[in-house]
Design a protein around this motif. Sequence first.
Motif, PDB file in Angstrom:
ATOM      1  N   TYR B  29      17.932 -28.182  49.964  1.00  0.00           N
ATOM      2  CA  TYR B  29      18.179 -29.614  49.875  1.00  0.00           C
ATOM      3  C   TYR B  29      19.680 -29.881  49.913  1.00  0.00           C
ATOM      4  O   TYR B  29      20.138 -30.825  50.523  1.00  0.00           O
ATOM      5  N   SER B  30      20.425 -29.038  49.225  1.00  0.00           N
ATOM      6  CA  SER B  30      21.876 -29.159  49.249  1.00  0.00           C
ATOM      7  C   SER B  30      22.502 -27.781  49.105  1.00  0.00           C
ATOM      8  O   SER B  30      21.859 -26.837  48.637  1.00  0.00           O
ATOM      9  N   HIS B  32      26.220 -26.001  47.783  1.00  0.00           N
ATOM     10  CA  HIS B  32      27.513 -26.166  47.134  1.00  0.00           C
ATOM     11  C   HIS B  32      28.331 -24.921  47.405  1.00  0.00           C
ATOM     12  O   HIS B  32      27.772 -23.834  47.573  1.00  0.00           O
ATOM     13  N   TYR B  34      31.652 -22.697  45.831  1.00  0.00           N
ATOM     14  CA  TYR B  34      32.559 -22.484  44.723  1.00  0.00           C
ATOM     15  C   TYR B  34      33.452 -21.284  45.028  1.00  0.00           C
ATOM     16  O   TYR B  34      33.062 -20.376  45.769  1.00  0.00           O
ATOM     17  N   ILE B  47      30.232 -30.111  48.176  1.00  0.00           N
ATOM     18  CA  ILE B  47      28.776 -30.206  48.250  1.00  0.00           C
ATOM     19  C   ILE B  47      28.409 -30.721  49.634  1.00  0.00           C
ATOM     20  O   ILE B  47      29.043 -31.636  50.154  1.00  0.00           O
ATOM     21  N   LEU B  49      25.023 -32.225  51.672  1.00  0.00           N
ATOM     22  CA  LEU B  49      23.685 -32.722  51.364  1.00  0.00           C
ATOM     23  C   LEU B  49      22.772 -32.878  52.568  1.00  0.00           C
ATOM     24  O   LEU B  49      21.582 -32.784  52.451  1.00  0.00           O
ATOM     25  N   PHE B  87      31.307 -18.332  46.604  1.00  0.00           N
ATOM     26  CA  PHE B  87      29.861 -18.368  46.404  1.00  0.00           C
ATOM     27  C   PHE B  87      29.281 -19.622  47.047  1.00  0.00           C
ATOM     28  O   PHE B  87      29.793 -20.735  46.830  1.00  0.00           O
ATOM     29  N   GLN B  91      20.498 -25.559  46.258  1.00  0.00           N
ATOM     30  CA  GLN B  91      19.557 -26.398  45.503  1.00  0.00           C
ATOM     31  C   GLN B  91      18.327 -26.494  46.398  1.00  0.00           C
ATOM     32  O   GLN B  91      18.372 -27.141  47.450  1.00  0.00           O
ATOM     33  N   THR B  96      14.352 -30.417  41.971  1.00  0.00           N
ATOM     34  CA  THR B  96      14.809 -29.455  40.975  1.00  0.00           C
ATOM     35  C   THR B  96      16.326 -29.489  40.904  1.00  0.00           C
ATOM     36  O   THR B  96      17.009 -29.651  41.913  1.00  0.00           O
ATOM     37  N   ASP B  97      16.846 -29.386  39.713  1.00  0.00           N
ATOM     38  CA  ASP B  97      18.287 -29.317  39.521  1.00  0.00           C
ATOM     39  C   ASP B  97      18.754 -27.883  39.294  1.00  0.00           C
ATOM     40  O   ASP B  97      19.907 -27.661  38.966  1.00  0.00           O
ATOM     41  N   LYS B  98      17.851 -26.944  39.460  1.00  0.00           N
ATOM     42  CA  LYS B  98      18.209 -25.538  39.292  1.00  0.00           C
ATOM     43  C   LYS B  98      19.020 -25.100  40.491  1.00  0.00           C
ATOM     44  O   LYS B  98      18.613 -25.309  41.630  1.00  0.00           O
ATOM     45  N   LEU B  99      20.175 -24.519  40.220  1.00  0.00           N
ATOM     46  CA  LEU B  99      21.057 -24.040  41.279  1.00  0.00           C
ATOM     47  C   LEU B  99      21.064 -22.519  41.312  1.00  0.00           C
ATOM     48  O   LEU B  99      21.071 -21.873  40.265  1.00  0.00           O
ATOM     49  N   PHE B 101      23.038 -19.212  42.741  1.00  0.00           N
ATOM     50  CA  PHE B 101      24.260 -18.711  43.340  1.00  0.00           C
ATOM     51  C   PHE B 101      23.960 -17.611  44.356  1.00  0.00           C
ATOM     52  O   PHE B 101      23.066 -16.782  44.146  1.00  0.00           O
ATOM     53  N   GLY B 102      24.714 -17.603  45.452  1.00  0.00           N
ATOM     54  CA  GLY B 102      24.573 -16.590  46.476  1.00  0.00           C
ATOM     55  C   GLY B 102      25.204 -15.271  46.065  1.00  0.00           C
ATOM     56  O   GLY B 102      25.744 -15.133  44.968  1.00  0.00           O
TER      57      GLY B 102
END
Lengths: 115, 111
Positions: B29-30, B32, B34, B47, B49, B87, B91, B96-99, B101-102
């Motif tokens: 969905y999105s 990010h 970092y 971010i 989207l 990284f 999402q 879901t707001d659970k992210l 990381f790669g």
Amino acid sequence: GAGVSQSPSNKVTEKGKDVELRCDPISGHTALYWYRQSLGQGLEFLIYFQGNSAPDKSGLPSDRFSAERTGGSVSTLTIQRTQQEDSAVYLCASSPQGPSYNEQFFGPGTRLTVL
Amino acid sequence: QQPVQSPQAVILREGEDAVINCSSSKALYSVHWYRQKHGEAPVFLMILLKGGEQKGHEKISASFNEKKQQSSLYLTASQLSYSGTYFCVSQPSRNTDKLIFGTGTRLQVFP
């Protein structure tokens, strides 16, 4: 303004002991995350709090791990009966709302060493 | 479920360009991005989207292809300050707001 703070910065404990890690998010941020980062590895999601909703605990590795967030602000991550594999840096992050439109602001982390 | 990044590591001379790729086996969905410097906490870059969206941050930009479940980070005319581990963070859905990381890409820029 103040950023995300975590305490303690370092914690050394003996195997089998319980530990509590604290996170103070940025004031007004409704979303709070806990991650774990082992040496040289990426971040592993542990738990997520959003406002007054039930937390997403899907990342907690075992029932020895628990977290709470009091009054929608400060959060405590508790690890019971610590094991050597729990040794890692535990990072807390907060964001104004959910992650779809907002960056996460990370704290400096707590380095946990289990002997 | 963890996004896979490539390459795992990059070494650059100051002024050179680099591309970091991020691929997910699940719908996104999105995305990010970092950057984490050694011994420090991750710092937000951007971010993305929408499918095909491209954003920029000074000389760092990124693209997001929703259909291919891929994102790429472009670093142009790299500076010493770009060194760190990058990284991508996924999402999976708007529900879901659970992210997640790669796997991370370590970038080192030398003078």
